[in-house]
Design a protein around this motif. Sequence first.
Motif, PDB file in Angstrom:
ATOM      1  N   HIS A   1       9.941 -15.042 -59.662  1.00 29.42           N
ATOM      2  CA  HIS A   1      10.259 -13.605 -59.709  1.00 29.42           C
ATOM      3  C   HIS A   1      11.728 -13.280 -59.912  1.00 29.42           C
ATOM      4  O   HIS A   1      12.092 -12.114 -60.045  1.00 29.42           O
ATOM      5  CB  HIS A   1       9.785 -12.917 -58.413  1.00 29.42           C
ATOM      6  N   GLY A   2      12.586 -14.292 -59.870  1.00 24.04           N
ATOM      7  CA  GLY A   2      14.016 -14.018 -60.008  1.00 24.04           C
ATOM      8  C   GLY A   2      14.634 -13.519 -58.710  1.00 24.04           C
ATOM      9  O   GLY A   2      14.076 -13.691 -57.627  1.00 24.04           O
ATOM     10  N   LEU A   3      15.781 -12.879 -58.878  1.00 23.81           N
ATOM     11  CA  LEU A   3      16.616 -12.499 -57.736  1.00 23.81           C
ATOM     12  C   LEU A   3      16.917 -11.000 -57.806  1.00 23.81           C
ATOM     13  O   LEU A   3      17.277 -10.490 -58.853  1.00 23.81           O
ATOM     14  CB  LEU A   3      17.924 -13.311 -57.835  1.00 23.81           C
ATOM     15  N   GLU A   4      16.741 -10.308 -56.668  1.00 19.00           N
ATOM     16  CA  GLU A   4      17.033  -8.874 -56.595  1.00 19.00           C
ATOM     17  C   GLU A   4      18.144  -8.635 -55.590  1.00 19.00           C
ATOM     18  O   GLU A   4      18.096  -9.167 -54.467  1.00 19.00           O
ATOM     19  CB  GLU A   4      15.802  -8.084 -56.118  1.00 19.00           C
ATOM     20  N   VAL A   5      19.132  -7.845 -55.978  1.00 15.90           N
ATOM     21  CA  VAL A   5      20.200  -7.481 -55.050  1.00 15.90           C
ATOM     22  C   VAL A   5      20.318  -5.962 -55.011  1.00 15.90           C
ATOM     23  O   VAL A   5      20.508  -5.325 -56.048  1.00 15.90           O
ATOM     24  CB  VAL A   5      21.554  -8.091 -55.477  1.00 15.90           C
ATOM     25  N   GLU A   6      20.157  -5.408 -53.808  1.00 19.67           N
ATOM     26  CA  GLU A   6      20.483  -3.990 -53.610  1.00 19.67           C
ATOM     27  C   GLU A   6      21.918  -3.926 -53.138  1.00 19.67           C
ATOM     28  O   GLU A   6      22.290  -4.631 -52.196  1.00 19.67           O
ATOM     29  CB  GLU A   6      19.626  -3.379 -52.505  1.00 19.67           C
ATOM     30  N   SER A   7      22.705  -3.067 -53.783  1.00 21.34           N
ATOM     31  CA  SER A   7      24.127  -3.045 -53.420  1.00 21.34           C
ATOM     32  C   SER A   7      24.736  -1.707 -53.751  1.00 21.34           C
ATOM     33  O   SER A   7      24.386  -1.084 -54.765  1.00 21.34           O
ATOM     34  CB  SER A   7      24.863  -4.158 -54.197  1.00 21.34           C
TER      35      SER A   7
ATOM     36  N   TRP B   1      27.482  -1.477 -54.901  1.00 22.48           N
ATOM     37  CA  TRP B   1      28.197  -1.758 -56.154  1.00 22.48           C
ATOM     38  C   TRP B   1      27.288  -1.536 -57.373  1.00 22.48           C
ATOM     39  O   TRP B   1      27.733  -1.660 -58.511  1.00 22.48           O
ATOM     40  CB  TRP B   1      28.663  -3.225 -56.191  1.00 22.48           C
ATOM     41  N   GLY B   2      26.040  -1.255 -57.127  1.00 22.22           N
ATOM     42  CA  GLY B   2      25.038  -1.170 -58.195  1.00 22.22           C
ATOM     43  C   GLY B   2      24.015  -2.268 -57.988  1.00 22.22           C
ATOM     44  O   GLY B   2      24.370  -3.421 -57.728  1.00 22.22           O
ATOM     45  N   ASP B   3      22.728  -1.917 -58.080  1.00 25.05           N
ATOM     46  CA  ASP B   3      21.683  -2.927 -57.888  1.00 25.05           C
ATOM     47  C   ASP B   3      21.700  -3.929 -59.028  1.00 25.05           C
ATOM     48  O   ASP B   3      22.105  -3.611 -60.149  1.00 25.05           O
ATOM     49  CB  ASP B   3      20.310  -2.256 -57.801  1.00 25.05           C
ATOM     50  N   ILE B   4      21.298  -5.158 -58.712  1.00 31.16           N
ATOM     51  CA  ILE B   4      21.250  -6.213 -59.729  1.00 31.16           C
ATOM     52  C   ILE B   4      19.846  -6.797 -59.728  1.00 31.16           C
ATOM     53  O   ILE B   4      19.293  -7.110 -58.672  1.00 31.16           O
ATOM     54  CB  ILE B   4      22.264  -7.340 -59.425  1.00 31.16           C
ATOM     55  N   SER B   5      19.286  -6.916 -60.925  1.00 33.93           N
ATOM     56  CA  SER B   5      17.974  -7.537 -61.046  1.00 33.93           C
ATOM     57  C   SER B   5      18.086  -8.676 -62.053  1.00 33.93           C
ATOM     58  O   SER B   5      18.445  -8.463 -63.208  1.00 33.93           O
ATOM     59  CB  SER B   5      16.969  -6.479 -61.540  1.00 33.93           C
ATOM     60  N   LEU B   6      17.843  -9.902 -61.582  1.00 33.20           N
ATOM     61  CA  LEU B   6      17.937 -11.072 -62.463  1.00 33.20           C
ATOM     62  C   LEU B   6      16.556 -11.724 -62.553  1.00 33.20           C
ATOM     63  O   LEU B   6      16.185 -12.492 -61.676  1.00 33.20           O
ATOM     64  CB  LEU B   6      18.955 -12.083 -61.912  1.00 33.20           C
ATOM     65  N   PRO B   7      15.786 -11.395 -63.600  1.00 36.20           N
ATOM     66  CA  PRO B   7      14.415 -11.930 -63.678  1.00 36.20           C
ATOM     67  C   PRO B   7      14.406 -13.451 -63.793  1.00 36.20           C
ATOM     68  O   PRO B   7      13.472 -14.095 -63.349  1.00 36.20           O
ATOM     69  CB  PRO B   7      13.848 -11.293 -64.942  1.00 36.20           C
ATOM     70  N   GLN B   8      15.446 -13.999 -64.429  1.00 39.16           N
ATOM     71  CA  GLN B   8      15.489 -15.451 -64.603  1.00 39.16           C
ATOM     72  C   GLN B   8      16.784 -16.029 -64.055  1.00 39.16           C
ATOM     73  O   GLN B   8      17.873 -15.607 -64.459  1.00 39.16           O
ATOM     74  CB  GLN B   8      15.383 -15.792 -66.090  1.00 39.16           C
TER      75      GLN B   8
ATOM     76  N   LEU C   1      24.310 -12.696 -53.078  1.00 41.36           N
ATOM     77  CA  LEU C   1      25.094 -11.566 -53.572  1.00 41.36           C
ATOM     78  C   LEU C   1      26.131 -12.009 -54.610  1.00 41.36           C
ATOM     79  O   LEU C   1      26.149 -11.520 -55.747  1.00 41.36           O
ATOM     80  CB  LEU C   1      25.803 -10.871 -52.394  1.00 41.36           C
ATOM     81  N   TYR C   2      27.002 -12.956 -54.221  1.00 42.79           N
ATOM     82  CA  TYR C   2      28.102 -13.318 -55.122  1.00 42.79           C
ATOM     83  C   TYR C   2      27.589 -14.086 -56.339  1.00 42.79           C
ATOM     84  O   TYR C   2      28.099 -13.924 -57.449  1.00 42.79           O
ATOM     85  CB  TYR C   2      29.169 -14.110 -54.360  1.00 42.79           C
ATOM     86  N   GLY C   3      26.581 -14.917 -56.148  1.00 41.64           N
ATOM     87  CA  GLY C   3      25.987 -15.644 -57.274  1.00 41.64           C
ATOM     88  C   GLY C   3      25.387 -14.695 -58.292  1.00 41.64           C
ATOM     89  O   GLY C   3      25.556 -14.864 -59.515  1.00 41.64           O
ATOM     90  N   ALA C   4      24.708 -13.665 -57.804  1.00 44.06           N
ATOM     91  CA  ALA C   4      24.106 -12.683 -58.720  1.00 44.06           C
ATOM     92  C   ALA C   4      25.189 -11.936 -59.492  1.00 44.06           C
ATOM     93  O   ALA C   4      25.062 -11.697 -60.701  1.00 44.06           O
ATOM     94  CB  ALA C   4      23.225 -11.705 -57.934  1.00 44.06           C
ATOM     95  N   CYS C   5      26.272 -11.572 -58.786  1.00 49.03           N
ATOM     96  CA  CYS C   5      27.379 -10.881 -59.462  1.00 49.03           C
ATOM     97  C   CYS C   5      27.951 -11.755 -60.583  1.00 49.03           C
ATOM     98  O   CYS C   5      28.228 -11.274 -61.691  1.00 49.03           O
ATOM     99  CB  CYS C   5      28.474 -10.526 -58.456  1.00 49.03           C
TER     100      CYS C   5
END
Lengths: 324, 324
Positions: A49-55, A57-64, A23-27
């Motif tokens: 596939h990268g990293l997906e965060v549902e939150s 605070w707003g979803d985060i999608s980091l493909p790389q 969570l915090y790394g993605a933010c």
Amino acid sequence: MATTSRKDSLTYAIVGTGAVGGLYGACLQKAGHTVHFLAHSDAEYIAQHGLEVESPWGDISLPQVHVYSRTNDMPACDVVCVCLKSTMNHLLPRLLPPLLHPGTVILLMQNGLGAEEEMAALFPSALVAGGLCYVASNKAGPGHIRHIGEGNVLLGAHSNGMQDLINRIRSDFTAAGVPCTVDPSLFDARWRKLVWNIPYNGLSVVLNVETDRIMAHPSSRALVADIMKEVVLGNHACGGTIEEGYIAELMAVTDRLKPYSPSMKLDYEAARPLEVEYIHRRPVAAARAAGFEMARVEALAAELEFLDAQRRGEFAADRKTLNN
Amino acid sequence: MATTSRKDSLTYAIVGTGAVGGLYGACLQKAGHTVHFLAHSDAEYIAQHGLEVESPWGDISLPQVHVYSRTNDMPACDVVCVCLKSTMNHLLPRLLPPLLHPGTVILLMQNGLGAEEEMAALFPSALVAGGLCYVASNKAGPGHIRHIGEGNVLLGAHSNGMQDLINRIRSDFTAAGVPCTVDPSLFDARWRKLVWNIPYNGLSVVLNVETDRIMAHPSSRALVADIMKEVVLGNHACGGTIEEGYIAELMAVTDRLKPYSPSMKLDYEAARPLEVEYIHRRPVAAARAAGFEMARVEALAAELEFLDAQRRGEFAADRKTLNN
């Protein structure tokens, strides 16, 4: 490697890409920071596939993302966020050295007491700090974090002379959308979190229920208050200053919560090792060294250690049966 | 009614024809005593079929017994053996009066602390004594007791001036084949039994295992020793004289036992109320009144009360489901 001058952006290592680190790394990465993630079982998956965060605070999608399965392959970073469960802390002496340059901040984003002291002793040229995460988050699948609610981080310096660095980290977290404050006393901050964690994490496992049931029966409710009192007195014996009124405040907060499974209960249900050592045993030992016996907490620790061994023994037995 | 002269044989009432009362009552009747049994669910069955006891001492078959479902129908007796679980003691003020003549001995064959004091206060013209039963016995079915092993009874006077009567009761038990001794201090005898009962009864329920598993893990083993120490110190605070070496002795005895389910664990499994009040709460209260805090025992009591309520709530819910 980058030095940590005022002008440079801090670089971050996330040791443990789970519910907290993911969570915090993605933010932080989304906010523009260079972040290097250490992952374990899902390193390969995240690389592809990268990293997906549902939150909320707003979803985060980091493909790389920069993801690694061993710290030997990672660069040294300015801030090393240790987001493993404390049950893995025996691995840190081996895991951390490749990540450190002179003045790296080792930021222990974990529950419990005593890890900062250990890191300071092991890595004298690092700066050590603690991060208390008030967050409900879990790992939904490979490279997939589900953040349910809250998420405040309370930072505190353990080493001397790092107040400016702590404030820069706080600014980075805040700019990344993470509510973050600095506590002038990491010591009291850790004990304050223990006042909640010791009874609710422990009793939710021993009594096998969520917080609402613990609060609903007069005996367990009184036991929570007795244990909290013992923790506050342990804090005082160690030189802390938590006010007694904090107990009633925490109980009122818990009364308002929805039925809640503390992390130790989730660990128990998943047959993962329980964080008894840092959440229960270290405070007992610290208070004892200061001349105060935390009898109830010690008894709870023993029960938890037994149930942990029993549960994981049974789990191992189950798995063996499945494999046969 | 018979008076209790030296020449007469003592008459016995057995209040509660279960694992304890059924066994000892049958032994006394077989040895020639007049015994009146109070039964509950199986009074009708016993009236028709009598009482069967399987025992390593020799099986006993009593086709005809004096059995009653209410004490109002029973005669006053010389010795009233209270063999109910202590969880039923709130019924005694109503149950016992028809059984008493001046000088009746109320013999509390139960676990825990404090029942003698209550009976002495309620029935000042009775003589009050305690009987500690070291027995493994259970109720196999209506009118059917299965005695597995041991069976020693330790008698102690609570009232003054009843030493002769206690010795007569001891003689009756011994002549009936029941190993029976008189302890000069009922107070210490009760606490000695508590040193075992408090940790093993409590932890077998909280940890949901038999004694062998409790002894096999270092954490639970240390917790047993800590709790026993607390009970011994509680005894000392109350003026008792149990020696500390007794702890190691009891633990060695338990190490030699086969895996054993204490009575509280059997009660828990059967969703019967747990004897927390007399086994755990009363000693805590007695020690507190003497200025000593039994923190571990108090915490254990709270956990047991919670689990008891939880278990029987669930049981009630199960039964409701079955009835629907």
